[in-house]
Each structure stands twice: as structure tokens, then as C-alpha cells.
Enzyme design. Structure first.
Site, short mmCIF file in Angstrom:
data_model
loop_
_atom_site.label_atom_id
_atom_site.label_comp_id
_atom_site.label_asym_id
_atom_site.label_seq_id
_atom_site.Cartn_x
_atom_site.Cartn_y
_atom_site.Cartn_z
N CYS A 14 0.75 -1.19 0.08
CA CYS A 14 0.01 0.07 0.07
C CYS A 14 0.80 1.31 -0.10
O CYS A 14 1.69 1.16 0.80
CB CYS A 14 -0.99 0.05 1.19
SG CYS A 14 -2.12 -1.29 1.01
N ARG B 140 6.47 -1.63 -3.68
CA ARG B 140 6.04 -1.95 -2.44
C ARG B 140 4.94 -3.11 -2.66
O ARG B 140 4.81 -3.85 -1.64
CB ARG B 140 5.11 -0.66 -1.59
CG ARG B 140 6.21 0.49 -1.35
CD ARG B 140 5.08 1.63 -0.91
NE ARG B 140 4.52 1.53 0.56
CZ ARG B 140 5.02 1.86 1.51
NH1 ARG B 140 6.22 2.63 1.65
NH2 ARG B 140 4.29 1.46 2.55
N TRP C 219 -2.77 -3.12 -1.42
CA TRP C 219 -2.81 -4.74 -1.31
C TRP C 219 -3.74 -4.98 -0.65
O TRP C 219 -3.73 -4.65 0.71
CB TRP C 219 -1.06 -4.70 -0.66
CG TRP C 219 -0.79 -6.20 -0.69
CD1 TRP C 219 -0.07 -6.90 -1.58
CD2 TRP C 219 -0.88 -6.99 0.35
NE1 TRP C 219 0.14 -8.24 -0.90
CE2 TRP C 219 -0.30 -8.37 0.34
CE3 TRP C 219 -1.49 -6.80 1.82
CZ2 TRP C 219 -0.19 -9.25 1.14
CZ3 TRP C 219 -1.25 -8.01 2.79
CH2 TRP C 219 -0.85 -9.26 2.35
N ASN D 111 -3.46 2.72 4.67
CA ASN D 111 -2.61 1.72 4.66
C ASN D 111 -2.60 1.33 6.30
O ASN D 111 -2.83 1.91 7.22
CB ASN D 111 -1.05 2.16 4.61
CG ASN D 111 -0.91 2.79 3.30
OD1 ASN D 111 -1.34 2.52 2.24
ND2 ASN D 111 0.55 3.10 3.18
N GLY D 112 -2.65 -0.19 6.19
CA GLY D 112 -2.97 -0.79 7.37
C GLY D 112 -4.22 -1.54 7.61
O GLY D 112 -4.96 -2.11 6.65
N GLU E 282 16.06 -19.90 2.42
CA GLU E 282 15.92 -18.58 1.45
C GLU E 282 15.92 -18.90 0.21
O GLU E 282 15.37 -18.29 -0.58
CB GLU E 282 17.26 -17.83 1.94
CG GLU E 282 17.47 -16.63 0.84
CD GLU E 282 16.38 -15.54 1.01
OE1 GLU E 282 16.26 -14.63 0.00
OE2 GLU E 282 15.50 -15.59 1.82
N LYS F 105 12.62 -17.88 -2.25
CA LYS F 105 12.70 -17.23 -3.42
C LYS F 105 12.01 -17.98 -4.77
O LYS F 105 11.36 -17.07 -5.50
CB LYS F 105 14.29 -17.10 -3.79
CG LYS F 105 15.16 -15.79 -3.21
CD LYS F 105 14.40 -14.64 -3.41
CE LYS F 105 14.86 -13.58 -2.29
NZ LYS F 105 13.91 -13.63 -1.29
N GLU G 265 8.35 -17.65 -4.12
CA GLU G 265 7.94 -16.27 -4.11
C GLU G 265 7.61 -15.88 -5.73
O GLU G 265 6.53 -15.25 -5.98
CB GLU G 265 8.94 -15.28 -3.67
CG GLU G 265 8.80 -14.99 -2.20
CD GLU G 265 10.04 -14.14 -1.70
OE1 GLU G 265 9.58 -13.39 -0.83
OE2 GLU G 265 11.09 -14.21 -2.07
N HIS H 1 14.33 -37.82 8.30
CA HIS H 1 13.18 -37.81 9.46
C HIS H 1 11.90 -37.16 8.87
O HIS H 1 11.15 -36.83 9.75
CB HIS H 1 13.81 -36.80 10.64
CG HIS H 1 15.13 -37.29 11.15
ND1 HIS H 1 15.02 -38.47 12.13
CD2 HIS H 1 16.22 -36.78 11.00
CE1 HIS H 1 16.13 -38.67 12.77
NE2 HIS H 1 17.05 -37.56 12.10
N LYS I 216 6.10 -5.54 -0.89
CA LYS I 216 7.69 -5.12 -0.43
C LYS I 216 7.71 -4.76 0.88
O LYS I 216 8.33 -5.44 1.74
CB LYS I 216 8.17 -4.12 -1.32
CG LYS I 216 9.62 -3.86 -1.19
CD LYS I 216 10.49 -4.93 -1.79
CE LYS I 216 11.95 -4.83 -1.65
NZ LYS I 216 12.80 -6.07 -1.70
#
Length: 608
Positions: free
Chosen positions: A2, A27, A74, A98-99, A480, A484, A487, A503, A603
């Protein structure tokens, strides 16, 4: 997540509002809109999807007016449709937000009981109706907003436009950032300094609970108790030059290639390379020697950087480290002992979960250190020890260069802690400085394998599921890498400690599941290769990422290998970040996804 921009201007504002939104695209968003105050009415244009859709609407139906607000949304409440896009409006006001308004359901029911009609599924629309009610009852804008703010629970940055006051905007912040910009005969609101950079370099940061009335002549800020306050005007430092992709197809690829430069820039702040010494910390009198325990808190990619740092802190400084996902930190009632250092990692410095965790840690008497890429962010301003990265603006939603710069800062901090604790000899300090100084060149060497990685990306692109394996600091790197890939390519991927495969996860292995093994040669190499061979024995397609010695020793039978420069274990996490980033990138390109703005992601995550 946002973006907000508002202008009380001398000239037409629509084109400038749209340009401001373009600067906020990084963002992440899924709809956008603009509202202006013109000829005694509020007029707005909204569109789902990318800003090009909104631009097309504006081309067909231009907006006039010298005062306006704009927003990239968003979605939180309600799908990303035109009706749910901001600004939300009544006849009297328009609002961008925003929020999250946590008590919006009860407020909505109350308003509906009084006959108010809603046209969206959002939490934001209740703000428009609450303010509108008070305006219709005769309140002036400032009085109306002051009363409404006291009824809102949650996190918000708000910008509000008023039909009867065409030269006025009101903004408010609680938990989400908002800045005021000062121009010549114009005043601005923005969710960050970058949005306002082409308009002004003179900005003020609103503090928690502040709200502000802005006109062409300036701004009056009030605190949460409605007391007028002064907030200093500072130089934003944000560049007004639009960030371009250069010769690269995507921002993400450009940012992957920038890593040797930005890691070098970051390390210059923390190392005296020629002297072979660690540079003093930005706060020279910060007492690291008294730190008895470190608590690391972060989200997403920053959390994995923190996991790598845990190995370094404990190995070099012999200080115990706890690490938490920020969204869980407060809710487990953590025991934070006296003398502890709470370390928060965030690219934006505005991540809502991490910021809330920071404030909890401060309330428990912890010293606060932050690693951020935005030195003017809320976290940076609330820290005892600010440890900036120098990655520059990161536009791609999937973090790349911010991650490696975080690792560089965390390695230097671990070494500083070890030195303060008397656990680092001058010779060991010189050795650490030397190896860290080699990182930019090694990152550059890793980039040389881009074409090789592109050629073998097809092994992964056809998969539905992918597993990543690593040991020691390469274990968080495996997570990570999986993050990636999921995403930006939307392939399901998971990262595991290599020894944990047997396991449970090994049950998933068959010849349709690529296994990405991160295994630089070194003390953990043979153990990792043993786990890799267990996977191969069950038909898994292994992609081995190692150096020349490792590939030569274990590459036979792999579906593909990626050869990295041979590096010291200290900098291996920085260097091996490159192939996992490039692999995710090329797989996503092969699948035709939106690499820079993947679906559903943002973002700067400013909601909990």
C-alpha cells in the site's frame, strides 16, 4: 505494501499523483486509484491490477483539481476489485488508508444501523463514513478527524480529502509510516520519502499517534492528545531520479548483479580494510561487552539472514542467541533477561510485525539494535544502535541485494561482539576483515555462472515441488532459496537441514522432485554429500551447488551442477546467495511469471 501520496498544490495534480504511485510500485499492490477535489465535488478514478490500467482510465476520463490523494492497494479485506480499490468516498470525503482497522466490523454494523450504505468489502470505508457523519453534523474537518481517530483500533496511515475544503488534506498515522513534504506554495503527504522525492527534499516524519492538517501554506501537526507539536523538517535524502532496470530485463536481475558493488559499499562502513581492523560501530559508546544474550527478530528473508547470524554470534563471540519470527515473538511471552541485546532486521524498517516486536523488547528493558536499508525509517529512529545497510533502493519484491548486505552487516557485528568480549585476537580480527573484504570479488565470480544456471533452470521449471538442503549456515540459505523460488515462480519449495531429510521429508522424494543441495567444500561437506546420496538412491534429481573441489568429488550422478568460486566458510552464505537467487529468477522467467511484482506479495509489509 500500500502506497499513499497526497498533494495540496498550485497546479493540476493528477499526473503528479500518478507518477508518485509509480515510484511506490515496488511496495507491491493489486489495485490503484486517485481522487481530487474540483468544482465543489470529489471525483475519483480507480482500477484493479497494475497502474497502466489506472493510467488508461485516466486517459479516457481525466481528473481535474489542484488537491488530491492517490493510493496503491494490497488487498487485506475484500478482493482486488474496482469497488474495493481506494480512495473510498462519500459525498463529503475521500479516504486512502494503509494498515488495518481491527474494529471495523463493529463500526460498520453501527453505521449500517444508522442507515449508512457501503459499496465495498473493505475496512477502510468505515473511516470515510465516520468522518462524513461528523462533517454532515456540522464539525470542521479537524474536529471530525480528531473524534474519529479515537474510535479506530489497529494500524493505519490515513490521508483524507474534504469536498467543502478544496485546499486541505488531513493525514494520520498509527503503526504505519506517513511523512509530510514541504514545497513552495505546496504541501504533500506520502507513505515514504521516495514517493515525494521529485516534489521536495524537505520532509517531516510523523510520530506514533500524530495527525496533521496540511494546506498550501504548510502543516500543523497534533499528537495523539490533540496538542499542537513541532516535528523537525529534515532533508529526505531520497533520490528524485527514477530507478531504471538499465540493460536488464527485470529489476530483480539488475539487483542481483548490483550485489558486488552494494556489499562493498556496506562493508566500507564496518571495516578498515587497509588496517585490517573492524571500524568502530556507528554508536561508538554502545556497550557490546555487557551483552549477555542476543535475541534476533525478523520476518521472511531477513529472518534467514538472522539465522545465519546466529551461527556467527555463537561461533565468534560465544554469546547465546535466540531467534524468533517477528509475528510470533510477542505471543510466546519471551523471557528477556537483563543485559540482553534485541536485534531487529528489516529491509524497509517499517515491517509491522518487527516494529511491534521492537517496542515490546524495549518495554522489557532490552537494548535495541536494528539492521535496516532505510536509515530514516521508524525502526531506525527508535533504535539505540542503528546498523544501516547500503543496498540502495530495492525495487524487486523478492529481496536479493538487501539480503546479502544484511549478511555483511551481521558478520561485522558478530566480529565486533567477539572483539568486545575479548574473544578475538588481533590476528583473528585481521583474518575476518580479510575474508569479508574478499566477498565483493567472490560475489562477482559467482555471477559469472549466470548462463550456466539459466541453461539448467529447465530441470526445476517443470517441477511442482522442490526441496533445498544445507548444513550449518547453509541450512538457512536452503530456506532462503526455497522462499525465493516459491515467491516468484509459484513452485512449492521447502528448505531443510540436510540431516533432517531422513526424519520425514525423504518420503516426498521421487524422480519428479528436484533437490537443490548447497554444499561448499569444507568441514560439513562430507556429511551433506551423504544426505545427498540418500536422496539420489531414491530417484531424486539432485542439483549440486558447490565449488570446483566439491563438484569434482560429488557431482557424478547429479542432474545438474553449479560451480562456485572457492571461498572461506565465513563468506560462503553471501556468495552462495547468488546462485539460489539466479536459479529462482531463471525458473520464474521460464514459467512466464511476474518476476518483479509476484502475485499476492508486497515489498513493505505494514500490516500484522
Amino acid at each position: 505494501m500500500c502506497g499513499i501520496i497526497g498533494i495540496v498544490g498550485k497546479d493540476q495534480v493528477c499526473s503528479r499523483l500518478l507518477e508518485g504511485l509509480r515510484r511506490l510500485e515496488y511496495r507491491g499492490y493489486d489495485s490503484a486509484g486517485i481522487a481530487t477535489d474540483h468544482d465543489g465535488r470529489i471525483d475519483r478514478r480507480r482500477a484493479p491490477g497494475k497502474l497502466d490500467n489506472l493510467a488508461a482510465v485516466l486517459k479516457e476520463q481525466p481528473l481535474a483539481g489542484t488537491t488530491g490523494i492517490a493510493h496503491t492497494r494490497w488487498a487485506t479485506h475484500g478482493a482486488p476489485t474496482q469497488d474495493n480499490a481506494h480512495p473510498h468516498a462519500t459525498e463529503e470525503v475521500a479516504v486512502v488508508h494503509n494498515g488495518i482497522i481491527e474494529n471495523f466490523k463493529s463500526l460498520r454494523e453501527e453505521l449500517q444501523a444508522r442507515g449508512r450504505t457501503f459499496t465495498s468489502q473493505t475496512d477502510t470505508e468505515v473511516v470515510a463514513h465516520l468522518v462524513s457523519e461528523r462533517i454532515e453534523a456540522g464539525d470542521e474537518p479537524a474536529a471530525a478527524v480528531s473524534a474519529v481517530l479515537k474510535r479506530l483500533h489497529g494500524a493505519f496511515a490515513l490521508a483524507i480529502l474534504f469536498r467543502q475544503h478544496p485546499d486541505l488534506l488531513i493525514g494520520a498515522r498509527l503503526g504505519s509510516p506517513l511523512v509530510v513534504g514541504y514545497g513552495e506554495g505546496e504541501t504533500y503527504l506520502g507513505s515514504d520519502a521516495l514517493a515525494l522525492a521529485p516534489l521536495t527534499q524537505r520532509i517531516s516524519y510523523l510520530e506514533e499517534g500524530d495527525w496533521v492538517v496540511i494546506t498550501r501554506d504548510g502543516a500543523q501537526v497534533f499528537d495523539r492528545n490533540d496538542v499542537p507539536v513541532e516535528r523537525p523538517i529534515v532533508a529526505s535524502g531520497a533520490t528524485d531520479i527514477a530507478v531504471s532496470k538499465g540493460n536488464h530485463r527485470h529489476y530483480m536481475l539488475k539487483e542481483i548483479y548490483e550485489q558486488p558493488i552494494v556489499v562493498a559499499q556496506t562493508l566500507r562502513t564496518y571495516l578498515r580494510r587497509l588496517e585490517g581492523e573492524l571500524a568502530p560501530l556507528p554508536v561508538e559508546d554502545f556497550d557490546l561487552a555487557s551483552v549477555r544474550r542476543v535475541t534476533i527478530v525478523a520476518c521472511g528473508t531477513s529472518f534467514y539472514a538472522g539465522m545465519v547470524a546466529k551461527y556467527w554470534f555463537e561461533q565468534f563471540a560465544r554469546v547465546p542467541v535466540d531467534i524468533d519470527v517477528a509475528s510470533e515473538f510477542r505471543y510466546r511471552a519471551p523471557v528477556l533477561e537483563e543485559g540482553g541485546l534485541a536485534l531487529f532486521i528489516s529491509q524497509s524498517g517499517e515491517t509491522a510485525d518487527t516494529l511491534a516486536a521492537l517496542r515490546h523488547a524495549r518495554s522489557e528493558g532490552q537494548k535495541i539494535a536494528v539492521v535496516v536499508n532505510v536509515p530514516t525509517s521508524t525502526m531506525a529512529r527508535e533504535a539505540d544502535l542503528l546498523l544501516p545497510t547500503h543496498a540502495g533502493p530495492e525495487i524487486g519484491v523478492a529481496s536479493t541485494k538487501a539480503f546479502t548486505c544484511q549478511l555483511a552487516v551481521l558478520a561485522a557485528l558478530a566480529a565486533n561482539l567477539a572483539k568486545a568480549k575479548g574473544r578475538l585476537t588481533p590476528a583473528e580480527e585481521r583474518e575476518i576483515v580479510r575474508h569479508l573484504s574478499e566477498a565483493p570479488a567472490s560475489l562477482n565470480g559467482a555471477l559469472a555462472y549466470d548462463e550456466t544456471i539459466q541453461e539448467m533452470a529447465g530441470v526445476v521449471a517443470v517441477a511442482r515441488d522442490v526441496l533445498y538442503l544445507g548444513r550449518g549456515p547453509d541450512y538457512p540459505l536452503a530456506m532462503e532459496g526455497a522462499l525465493k523460488l516459491k515467491e516468484i515462480s509459484y513452485i512449492h519449495a521447502e528448505g531443510y537441514a540436510a540431516g533432517e531429510m531422513k526424519h520425514g521429508p525423504i518420503a516426498l522424494v521421487d524422480d519428479s522432485v528436484p533437490i537443490i543441495v548447497i554444499a561448499p567444500s569444507g568441514p560439513l561437506f562430507e556429511k551433506t554429500v551423504s544426505n545427498m546420496q540418500e536422496v539420489q538412491a531414491r530417484g531424486g534429481k539432485v542439483v549440486l551447488i558447490s565449488d570446483y573441489d566439491g563438484v569434482r568429488a560429488a557431482g557424478e550422478g547429479c542432474a545438474a551442477t553449479i560451480t562456485m568460486p572457492k571461498v572461506h566458510p565465513l563468506i560462503a552464505p553471501l556468495v552462495y546467495a547468488v546462485p539460489i537467487q539466479l536459479l529462482a529468477y531463471h525458473v520464474a522467467v521460464a514459467k512466464g511469471t511476474d518476476v518483479d511484482q509476484p502475485r499476492n506479495l508486497a515489498k513493505s509489509v505494514t500490516v500484522e
